[in-house]
Each structure stands twice: as C-alpha cells, then as structure tokens.
Design a protein around this motif. Sequence first.
Motif, PDB file in Angstrom:
ATOM      1  N   MET A 208     -25.352  27.982   6.313  1.00  0.00           N
ATOM      2  CA  MET A 208     -25.608  26.776   7.065  1.00  0.00           C
ATOM      3  C   MET A 208     -27.102  26.489   7.015  1.00  0.00           C
ATOM      4  O   MET A 208     -27.893  27.305   6.569  1.00  0.00           O
ATOM      5  N   ALA A 209     -27.486  25.328   7.525  1.00  0.00           N
ATOM      6  CA  ALA A 209     -28.896  24.958   7.484  1.00  0.00           C
ATOM      7  C   ALA A 209     -29.696  25.599   8.606  1.00  0.00           C
ATOM      8  O   ALA A 209     -30.871  25.354   8.741  1.00  0.00           O
ATOM      9  N   ASP A 210     -29.035  26.394   9.453  1.00  0.00           N
ATOM     10  CA  ASP A 210     -29.779  27.174  10.424  1.00  0.00           C
ATOM     11  C   ASP A 210     -29.295  28.610  10.355  1.00  0.00           C
ATOM     12  O   ASP A 210     -28.597  28.989   9.440  1.00  0.00           O
ATOM     13  N   GLN A 211     -29.670  29.410  11.335  1.00  0.00           N
ATOM     14  CA  GLN A 211     -29.334  30.826  11.301  1.00  0.00           C
ATOM     15  C   GLN A 211     -28.027  31.132  12.011  1.00  0.00           C
ATOM     16  O   GLN A 211     -27.723  32.275  12.288  1.00  0.00           O
ATOM     17  N   ASN A 212     -27.219  30.116  12.301  1.00  0.00           N
ATOM     18  CA  ASN A 212     -26.023  30.346  13.094  1.00  0.00           C
ATOM     19  C   ASN A 212     -24.971  31.142  12.366  1.00  0.00           C
ATOM     20  O   ASN A 212     -24.179  31.826  12.969  1.00  0.00           O
ATOM     21  N   THR A 213     -24.862  31.030  11.061  1.00  0.00           N
ATOM     22  CA  THR A 213     -23.811  31.764  10.357  1.00  0.00           C
ATOM     23  C   THR A 213     -24.317  32.572   9.182  1.00  0.00           C
ATOM     24  O   THR A 213     -23.540  33.173   8.472  1.00  0.00           O
ATOM     25  N   CYS A 462     -17.223  26.607  11.260  1.00  0.00           N
ATOM     26  CA  CYS A 462     -17.219  25.676  12.391  1.00  0.00           C
ATOM     27  C   CYS A 462     -16.565  26.312  13.616  1.00  0.00           C
ATOM     28  O   CYS A 462     -16.995  26.075  14.744  1.00  0.00           O
ATOM     29  N   THR A 463     -15.527  27.112  13.383  1.00  0.00           N
ATOM     30  CA  THR A 463     -14.880  27.810  14.491  1.00  0.00           C
ATOM     31  C   THR A 463     -15.863  28.753  15.167  1.00  0.00           C
ATOM     32  O   THR A 463     -15.932  28.816  16.406  1.00  0.00           O
ATOM     33  N   ILE A 464     -16.630  29.494  14.380  1.00  0.00           N
ATOM     34  CA  ILE A 464     -17.608  30.423  14.946  1.00  0.00           C
ATOM     35  C   ILE A 464     -18.649  29.673  15.768  1.00  0.00           C
ATOM     36  O   ILE A 464     -18.992  30.078  16.890  1.00  0.00           O
ATOM     37  N   ARG A 465     -19.123  28.555  15.252  1.00  0.00           N
ATOM     38  CA  ARG A 465     -20.085  27.731  16.015  1.00  0.00           C
ATOM     39  C   ARG A 465     -19.430  27.173  17.281  1.00  0.00           C
ATOM     40  O   ARG A 465     -20.058  27.151  18.358  1.00  0.00           O
ATOM     41  N   LEU A 466     -18.196  26.739  17.185  1.00  0.00           N
ATOM     42  CA  LEU A 466     -17.478  26.214  18.344  1.00  0.00           C
ATOM     43  C   LEU A 466     -17.320  27.292  19.412  1.00  0.00           C
ATOM     44  O   LEU A 466     -17.498  27.033  20.610  1.00  0.00           O
ATOM     45  N   ASN A 519     -22.567  22.209  11.143  1.00  0.00           N
ATOM     46  CA  ASN A 519     -23.088  22.216  12.512  1.00  0.00           C
ATOM     47  C   ASN A 519     -23.272  20.826  13.090  1.00  0.00           C
ATOM     48  O   ASN A 519     -23.085  20.615  14.290  1.00  0.00           O
ATOM     49  N   GLU A 520     -23.647  19.877  12.256  1.00  0.00           N
ATOM     50  CA  GLU A 520     -23.896  18.526  12.764  1.00  0.00           C
ATOM     51  C   GLU A 520     -22.620  17.941  13.344  1.00  0.00           C
ATOM     52  O   GLU A 520     -22.610  17.405  14.465  1.00  0.00           O
ATOM     53  N   GLU A 521     -21.521  18.039  12.605  1.00  0.00           N
ATOM     54  CA  GLU A 521     -20.256  17.480  13.074  1.00  0.00           C
ATOM     55  C   GLU A 521     -19.746  18.200  14.327  1.00  0.00           C
ATOM     56  O   GLU A 521     -19.232  17.571  15.253  1.00  0.00           O
ATOM     57  N   VAL A 522     -19.911  19.522  14.353  1.00  0.00           N
ATOM     58  CA  VAL A 522     -19.472  20.282  15.529  1.00  0.00           C
ATOM     59  C   VAL A 522     -20.313  19.909  16.744  1.00  0.00           C
ATOM     60  O   VAL A 522     -19.790  19.775  17.862  1.00  0.00           O
ATOM     61  N   SER A 523     -21.611  19.717  16.563  1.00  0.00           N
ATOM     62  CA  SER A 523     -22.484  19.349  17.679  1.00  0.00           C
ATOM     63  C   SER A 523     -22.092  17.996  18.267  1.00  0.00           C
ATOM     64  O   SER A 523     -22.067  17.821  19.492  1.00  0.00           O
ATOM     65  N   VAL A 524     -21.791  17.040  17.405  1.00  0.00           N
ATOM     66  CA  VAL A 524     -21.367  15.720  17.887  1.00  0.00           C
ATOM     67  C   VAL A 524     -20.031  15.831  18.616  1.00  0.00           C
ATOM     68  O   VAL A 524     -19.820  15.215  19.667  1.00  0.00           O
TER      69      VAL A 524
END
Length: 545
Positions: A208-213, A462-466, A519-524
């Motif tokens: 991802m574009a950040d360190q989240n995954t 996306c599930t992990i971010r969610l 991440n962008e779509e999950v954040s929205v």
Amino acid sequence: MSSDGNKKQFWKRNTAKVPGNIQHVYGAQHPPFDPLLHANLMKAGNKPPSASTPGKPKKATTFQEFESITSDAWDVGDDDDELLAMAAQNLNIEVVMETANKVIENHSKLQERRQQEMEKTTEPDEKYGEEVEEEEEEPEEEEEREEVVETTDVSFSTDPLPLGDSRLVKSHSEAPIGSPKEVGIEQAALHRQQSLPHRPVIPLVARMADQNTSGTPAMTEREASRLDKFRQVLAGPNTDLEELRKLSWSGIPRQVRPITWKLLSGYLPANAERRESTLQRKRQEYFGFIEQYYDSRNDEHHQDTYRQIHIDIPRMSPESLVLQPKVTEIFERILFIWAIRHPASGYVQGINDLVTPFFVVYVFEYIEEEVENFNVSSLQEEVLRNIEADSFWCMSKLLDGIQDNYTFAQPGIQRKVKALEELVSRIDETVHRQMQLYEVEYLQFAFRWMNNLLMRELPLRCTIRLWDTYQAEPEGFSRFHLYVCAAFLVRWRKEILEEKDFQGLMILLQNLPTMHWGNEEVSVLLAEAYRLKFAFADAPNHYKR
C-alpha cells in the motif's frame, strides 16, 4: 410459471441459506463469480452486449470485464486520515458530520481534477501527437511513487477509462497516419489494447502507499510520525487503551499492528509486565485443548464438522496462502477447537474466513515480504505455534461479540439484515425502491455481508485496514459494521439504478468491482459509515416518513 418467476426462484434457491443441514452461504471463489452460472443466465434471457459506440468506453458487464478494462493510479489522502482520527476523538455530532463530509468533499475534488485533466487530453489539437506526449510525462517524484507503491487501484468512480486517457494517447499519436482503412485498423487495435491490463494485477495483500499493510516501501515523514506516536503509547508500563483506539481508528502501521490488535481485542492486558506471562499461559491453554479434543475429529459425533472445515479452507483467500499444507493444518485445528468449545453454534460456514486476517497480521510480525509469496512452513515451529494460538484467541474474542450470528437459524444476521433494509430505506429511498421494484430481498445479498463481515466483497488488504477501525470502534464488528454495510450499498447507487431486472441486480450485488480498492476507498467508506452512525444510531425515527 413465467420466465422471470423461474429466475427469481433460481436465485432464492442459490443464495444465502440458514443452517439446518450444512449449506453454502457464499460463493466459493473470491470474487464469488461462477462463469458457468453466468453463461447459463445469459442463455436464459440476457441479450448479448451491444458493440460500444465509437469514442465511448465499453460498459463492463462482469467483474472480469471490469477488471480487464480498468486501470488507474490513486493517491492516498493523508489529510483524510487525520480528519477521520479527529472525528473519532470527538464524538460531537456536528464535528463528526463536518469531518466525515470533509473527507468525502476532498475525495470529490480530487476526482474532479482528474476528470478535467482527462478532458484536456481529449481536446483536438493540430499538434495533437507532440503536445499530448509532453503532457503525458509525469514529474520524477510521481514516477518514483508509482515505482515504490507497485499497485493498481480504481478511483472512486467505476467508469472505465475513455480512449482519450493519457496513458493510451502516446501509442495513438505515434501511429502512422494512412488511409481511412488503416486508421480504422489502428483504432481497433487501440480499443483492444484498452481491454488489457496496463499494470500488473496487485496481490491480495498488496503493498500500500502507507505502512498499513507492508513494511517494504520507505516511510514518509508523516508515517514515521504516526508510528512514533503508536510506539510512545505502547511503551508505557500501562497502555492507555482509549488513546490507542483514537490512534488506531484511522489505520495502524504494520510494525505495531500485531501488538495493537492483541491489546484492542482484549487478548493482552494493558499492563506491560503481565503480557509475557499471559501469552505463555494462553498459548499453553490452547495446545492443551489440542491434546484434549483434536483426536476426536474422526469420531462419528464430530466427523461432519471436521469434514466441512476441511472442504471450506481451500475456498478461502489468498489461495497461495491457504493452500499451503502447513496453513491448512493450522486453520483446521483452530476452527475445530473453536467449534468443540462453542456447541451452541458449532462450526458455521463463514467463521473460517475470520481466521485469515489475524493469521496474516501475526505472520507479518516475523517476516518482511508479502505473505502470499511466503512459505509459512519455513518459519520456526515455535513461531508457528505462537501465531496459531494468538490467532485462535483473537478470533474467539471477535466471535464472542457476534456469536448470535452463528447460532441456530442465525438470528443475529437476520436482525442485522432487517436493520440494514430499514436503514437504507431512510438514507436512500431511491435505491430501496429499486430493490423493491425488482423484488430483490436484502437477505439474498446482505446475508454474506454480515456472515463474512464483507471479507468476500473486499480484498484482504482492505479487510485488514477495515478491522483496524473495527478494533478501535465500540462494538465495531457488530453495531458499526451495520453502518459500513449501508454505506457500502449506497456507494454503488449509480450502478444499482442502471440495472433494469432482478438478474442484473443480483449479479452486480454479488460481484461488486472492489478488487483494486485500497486505503483511500476504505477511508471514504468509513467516513460515510461514521456519519450515518451518528445521524441515525440514536434517532430511530430520524428522516423516517
């Protein structure tokens, strides 16, 4: 019975069912799409897709077609994460509504700028080839970002890219200009080129574009700052769980996600000195269950449960992970022991999916590379035992809060599906009427959303971010999940209203094009769910006519 009646009966027989005997409650694939079933439905009455109008993009009729003709880069809105974190820290309704709207507004502005840039590239110009080629060149910084991210995502709009997209213009402008016949051939070749992926397909647990995954890309200054904040909170002798939840709401850095999930789930105590002894005790307790119960899997009383678990695991995602023999063994033990210790529900299809995020996150604690490309059996045996026990206990903590989803007749899911129907009727009456018009019952598509917590609708990353947010949100996996599902359904408003029959709606709702979400779509999605929660959760008659 009419042809339409036959189709509806077919869908009712082949969608969500409550357990009396063991039935499949979701498609075996991810995304859940059956080409043979789709072909049969086409023969039953669907018209073949008409040829695209020259100059207009071809409408995607299936997920596979959508995936093949869609390719776009996306920018993560760092500011959006900060706004969401602010909203999570202040539960004032006005602040919540303002911050959630700000996230969505920022996203809309970004999309408008992209649309304007695309329109500029399609304007006729005498120096078309030369100028557009110059416009296509991107700043070195942007090129470096794309090289580091190595990902493909669709923007918030699901419209396929037009033929005038800047990534395609260069090859068009370089084509030799000849007779009209030659030009037609070149246009046809260009159209075929559009139908092919322009970048490698991203893996299910992609960078991802950040360190989240992933820990692979170099961190930005902001990411390093967020990681430092997490480490400061975690370093104290007694972790402030409320502060940790506030930080976690807008995503958790990969480096601290394992310890954060264990704390937020209640598996580990806030007191740092007690953690090691707690881990040792709980891990020994789990393997005590293995010694006590696992041999009974072949007993007549339990063999049906074990057989169903054994069948379901290969259907999970990512396939490259769950098809590894070592992983299969671990998942079978976790699910069988949980079923034995929870006789009120036993094993129900859907529970198997809920192990994967925990397992993947806890594997990340020991590796740097992407998990789907990693041979899990190469880890030390002691490490694998720790991952297995931790995954079992954290999954158990999650299921403790939603166990009525899986007891006889699954009353928890039925209540939540009914609540979703009521909520959608209040927030978007047009979408609700579309469902009623074509006699689509919410249970036919939303059962799986509740049963699998949207894991079959979203990529694993996306599930992990969610779940970062679900862990931070009070009753995240039960109460807040309802609002996420409502926001998720209304997100596809345009596509839903374009469908003109029962069959088309069902194919859309069971195969939503989210494979390239990030991440962008999950954040929205979370921002909209957060707004809905505070607009409707404590106002049952609000906006109700």
